[in-house]
Structures are given as C-alpha cells and as structure tokens.
Design an enzyme around this catalytic site. Structure first.
Site, PDB file in Angstrom:
ATOM      1  N   TYR A   1       0.849  -1.205   0.000  1.00  0.00           N
ATOM      2  CA  TYR A   1       0.000   0.000   0.000  1.00  0.00           C
ATOM      3  C   TYR A   1       0.880   1.249   0.000  1.00  0.00           C
ATOM      4  O   TYR A   1       0.640   2.189  -0.770  1.00  0.00           O
ATOM      5  CB  TYR A   1      -0.895  -0.044   1.235  1.00  0.00           C
ATOM      6  CG  TYR A   1      -1.978   1.014   1.307  1.00  0.00           C
ATOM      7  CD1 TYR A   1      -3.060   1.001   0.426  1.00  0.00           C
ATOM      8  CD2 TYR A   1      -1.945   2.003   2.286  1.00  0.00           C
ATOM      9  CE1 TYR A   1      -4.071   1.949   0.519  1.00  0.00           C
ATOM     10  CE2 TYR A   1      -2.946   2.959   2.387  1.00  0.00           C
ATOM     11  CZ  TYR A   1      -4.008   2.923   1.503  1.00  0.00           C
ATOM     12  OH  TYR A   1      -5.004   3.866   1.604  1.00  0.00           O
TER      13      TYR A   1
ATOM     14  N   LYS B   1       0.928   4.301  -2.536  1.00  0.00           N
ATOM     15  CA  LYS B   1       0.472   5.637  -2.104  1.00  0.00           C
ATOM     16  C   LYS B   1       1.622   6.650  -2.032  1.00  0.00           C
ATOM     17  O   LYS B   1       1.416   7.822  -2.334  1.00  0.00           O
ATOM     18  CB  LYS B   1      -0.265   5.545  -0.757  1.00  0.00           C
ATOM     19  CG  LYS B   1      -1.648   4.871  -0.836  1.00  0.00           C
ATOM     20  CD  LYS B   1      -2.701   5.762  -1.496  1.00  0.00           C
ATOM     21  CE  LYS B   1      -4.086   5.131  -1.448  1.00  0.00           C
ATOM     22  NZ  LYS B   1      -5.137   5.964  -2.051  1.00  0.00           N
TER      23      LYS B   1
HETATM   24  O1  NJP Z   1     -12.581   1.960   0.316  1.00  0.00           O
HETATM   25  P1  NJP Z   1     -13.806   1.007  -0.060  1.00  0.00           P
HETATM   26  P2  NJP Z   1     -12.566   3.458   0.870  1.00  0.00           P
HETATM   27  N1  NJP Z   1     -11.340  -0.569 -10.315  1.00  0.00           N
HETATM   28  O2  NJP Z   1     -13.215  -0.359  -0.089  1.00  0.00           O
HETATM   29  C1  NJP Z   1     -13.350   0.828  -5.870  1.00  0.00           C
HETATM   30  C2  NJP Z   1      -8.255   5.720   0.545  1.00  0.00           C
HETATM   31  N2  NJP Z   1      -8.106   5.704   1.992  1.00  0.00           N
HETATM   32  O3  NJP Z   1     -13.760   4.197   0.463  1.00  0.00           O
HETATM   33  O4  NJP Z   1     -14.835  -1.714  -7.988  1.00  0.00           O
HETATM   34  C3  NJP Z   1     -12.294   0.319 -10.053  1.00  0.00           C
HETATM   35  O5  NJP Z   1     -14.993   1.271   0.785  1.00  0.00           O
HETATM   36  C4  NJP Z   1     -14.445   0.049  -5.192  1.00  0.00           C
HETATM   37  O6  NJP Z   1     -15.471  -0.296  -6.098  1.00  0.00           O
HETATM   38  P3  NJP Z   1     -15.704  -1.740  -6.778  1.00  0.00           P
HETATM   39  C5  NJP Z   1      -8.133   4.350  -0.085  1.00  0.00           C
HETATM   40  O7  NJP Z   1      -6.788   3.978  -0.242  1.00  0.00           O
HETATM   41  C6  NJP Z   1      -9.005   5.063   2.764  1.00  0.00           C
HETATM   42  O8  NJP Z   1     -12.213   3.404   2.302  1.00  0.00           O
HETATM   43  O9  NJP Z   1     -17.156  -1.687  -7.109  1.00  0.00           O
HETATM   44  N3  NJP Z   1     -12.707   0.617  -8.813  1.00  0.00           N
HETATM   45  C7  NJP Z   1     -14.996   1.059  -4.220  1.00  0.00           C
HETATM   46  O10 NJP Z   1     -15.917   1.915  -4.853  1.00  0.00           O
HETATM   47  C8  NJP Z   1      -8.833   4.578  -1.400  1.00  0.00           C
HETATM   48  O11 NJP Z   1      -7.951   5.165  -2.325  1.00  0.00           O
HETATM   49  C9  NJP Z   1      -8.813   5.054   4.140  1.00  0.00           C
HETATM   50  O12 NJP Z   1     -15.301  -2.769  -5.785  1.00  0.00           O
HETATM   51  C10 NJP Z   1     -12.145  -0.065  -7.799  1.00  0.00           C
HETATM   52  C11 NJP Z   1     -13.764   1.839  -3.833  1.00  0.00           C
HETATM   53  O13 NJP Z   1     -12.781   1.647  -4.856  1.00  0.00           O
HETATM   54  C12 NJP Z   1      -9.925   5.584  -1.033  1.00  0.00           C
HETATM   55  O14 NJP Z   1      -9.544   6.155   0.202  1.00  0.00           O
HETATM   56  C13 NJP Z   1      -7.713   5.684   4.696  1.00  0.00           C
HETATM   57  C14 NJP Z   1     -11.144  -1.011  -7.996  1.00  0.00           C
HETATM   58  C15 NJP Z   1     -13.183   1.337  -2.528  1.00  0.00           C
HETATM   59  O15 NJP Z   1     -14.147   1.477  -1.550  1.00  0.00           O
HETATM   60  C16 NJP Z   1     -11.302   4.974  -0.895  1.00  0.00           C
HETATM   61  O16 NJP Z   1     -11.266   3.987   0.119  1.00  0.00           O
HETATM   62  C17 NJP Z   1      -6.814   6.314   3.874  1.00  0.00           C
HETATM   63  C18 NJP Z   1     -10.753  -1.262  -9.325  1.00  0.00           C
HETATM   64  N4  NJP Z   1      -9.814  -2.180  -9.614  1.00  0.00           N
HETATM   65  C19 NJP Z   1      -7.011   6.335   2.513  1.00  0.00           C
HETATM   66  N5  NJP Z   1     -10.771  -1.508  -6.796  1.00  0.00           N
HETATM   67  C20 NJP Z   1      -9.738   4.339   5.056  1.00  0.00           C
HETATM   68  N6  NJP Z   1     -10.926   3.911   4.601  1.00  0.00           N
HETATM   69  O17 NJP Z   1      -9.393   4.158   6.222  1.00  0.00           O
HETATM   70  C21 NJP Z   1     -11.516  -0.883  -5.885  1.00  0.00           C
HETATM   71  O18 NJP Z   1      -5.739   6.905   4.425  1.00  0.00           O
HETATM   72  N7  NJP Z   1     -12.349  -0.016  -6.480  1.00  0.00           N
END
Ligand code: NJP
Length: 234
Positions: A149, A153
C-alpha cells in the site's frame, strides 16, 4: 465549482460520499467502479444526470473505454476528476505475494495515472480543470504491514506533486487529500477493533468528512489552489 465530475471508486465508501457531495452541490457526476448494480443505484439516487461507468481501473483498455464514454456523454472531459478508487491489503513485506503487490500498484497507482493521462491534455488545452487525488496518511509515513500500500500511495503522492509542478499556472488545479483511517468497508476483512494497531471504528473519520474536504477544495475561486489537505482523527 466545476459543472461535471468523475469520481473513481464511487460504488461505496469515500467515493460514494464524494459523488453525493458533488452531486448535491450541483455537479453532474460520472460514478466509476466495477460494481454495476451499486453504481446504477447510486447514480439514480444522486440524479442530476449522474451516470454509472463500470470500469476496472487496473485494466488499461477498460479505462480507455470508460474515458471515451464519459467524454461522449458529457460532451467534454470532466471539470473535476477525483482519483479515489483504491484497495488496502495489509501484510508484512516478507509475506506479501507478488500478485498482491502488483494489484496494489495497479489499482492505487497505475489506475489514477491512466485516468489523469487520458483527461489532462484536454484540461490543460482548455486551461481549466481540477484533479483531486485521494492519498493517505500512509502516502508519506511508514506503517508496519503496509509495504504494498505504501509503495503505491507514496508513488501516488509523488506523481501528484509532479503534476502540481507541471500544471501550476495552466488553469488546471490539483489537490491531494490524505486522510487517516476512515470508517468504510475497506476495513471489513481487517477487523480494526480486534488488532490494536488501528484506531477503533468509532474513532475513525467518516466518509462524509473526506467528501467535505474535497468539496472545499473544488469550491474555491480559480485564484486559489488547495495544494493539500490532511485529515487526522481527533
Ligand atoms: O474503500 P472502499 P474506501 N477498479 O473499499 C473501488 C483511501 N483511503 O472508500 O470496484 C475500479 O470502501 C471500489 O469499487 P468496486 C483508499 O486507499 C481510505 O475506504 O465496485 N474501482 C470502491 O468503490 C482509497 O484510495 C482510508 O469494488 C475499484 C472503492 O474503490 C480511497 O480512500 C484511509 C477497484 C473502494 O471502496 C477509498 O477507500 C486512507 C478497481 N480495480 C485512505 N478496486 C480508510 N478507509 O481508512 C476498488 O488513508 N475499487
């Protein structure tokens, strides 16, 4: 604020909250992720001409098709891109598989690169646009179990800083939003409350907190570039 926005990872979590906030502020939103049903439901709920765009950001051909579709439906490249899609599979470096490492780089780093590369030339050409990158506290600090990660990042942070330098004065603005832990489904398989290394769920930020930071950045007058926002839990 821009009239159109593309939000990646908008099927749930932080991306969905950002899409809702931008839609609520009057933007027409393209919601991009892999989960077709969730995207369709979210686009319907947000309304205002919101569209669902099924796309795996780690698949270059899929990104190119998605970009073309958004451009055709919007009639232009979006005013705002929010690179939010990401995954998080914590593990010590010595037990991280090469496949997991590659997937982290593909989704968290190459995916955002593909999207900005597709949209930036036109944004720079017309002299307006806003690229928002969702980074992380882990985009500059070393945490144990975070090798794949952090590699992605830290790289994303680096690419974002370079874009800021390249685009300064072009009319295209860039903002890096780096949150601490946010209560989303990303933690579902990590059990934050059981491991002691992460804040408990009820101490975490909410997705709406990150969405408000994005809304703040993209709502500033053109003379203001919000370079970076870091959100920690109190
Ligand atoms: O994650 P989650 P968050 N192609 O798992 C999509 C950062 N962040 O909202 O494709 C296209 O609830 C997935 O959609 P689906 C973190 O690194 C978080 O917490 O339908 N889309 C879903 O909509 C990230 O960059 C925290 O499965 C893809 C979304 O991404 C961002 O915030 C802390 C995909 C993930 O939803 C959103 O995280 C931090 C693909 N290959 C940074 N793979 C935290 N939550 O604590 C995944 O410092 N998605």
């Amino acid at each position: 604020m821009g009239r159109t926005a593309l939000v990646s990872g908008a099927s749930r979590g932080i991306g969905l909250a950002i899409a809702r906030a931008l839609g609520g502020a009057g933007a027409r939103v393209a919601l991009l992720a892999r989960s077709a049903d969730a995207l369709k439901a979210a686009a319907k709920e947000i309304g205002g001409g919101a569209i669902d765009v099924v796309c795996d950001v780690s698949d270059e051909n899929a990104v190119n098709e998605a970009v073309a579709r958004v451009r055709e439906i919007f009639g232009e490249v979006p005013d705002i891109i929010v690179n939010n899609a990401g995954n998080f599979r914590p593990a010590a470096v010595e037990v991280t598989s090469a496949a997991t490492f590659r997937e982290s780089i593909a989704v968290n780093l190459i995916g955002p690169f593909l999207l900005v590369r597709a949209f930036l030339p036109r944004m720079a050409g017309r002299g307006s646009g806003h690229v928002v990158t969702i980074g992380s506290m882990a985009d500059r600090h070393a945490y144990a179990q975070n090798g794949a990660y952090a590699a992605a990042k830290f790289g994303l942070h680096g690419m974002h800083e370079v874009m800021r330098t390249e685009l300064r004065g072009s009319g295209v603005r860039t903002t890096l939003v780096s949150p601490g832990a946010v209560d989303t489904g990303i933690w579902d398989n990590i059990e934050p409350d059981g491991r002691g290394r992460y804040p408990s769920k009820n101490a975490m930020l909410l997705p709406e907190d990150v969405a408000q930071a994005v809304l703040f950045a993209v709502s500033q007058p053109p003379r203001v570039n919000v370079d970076e926002l870091r959100l920690a839990h109190s």
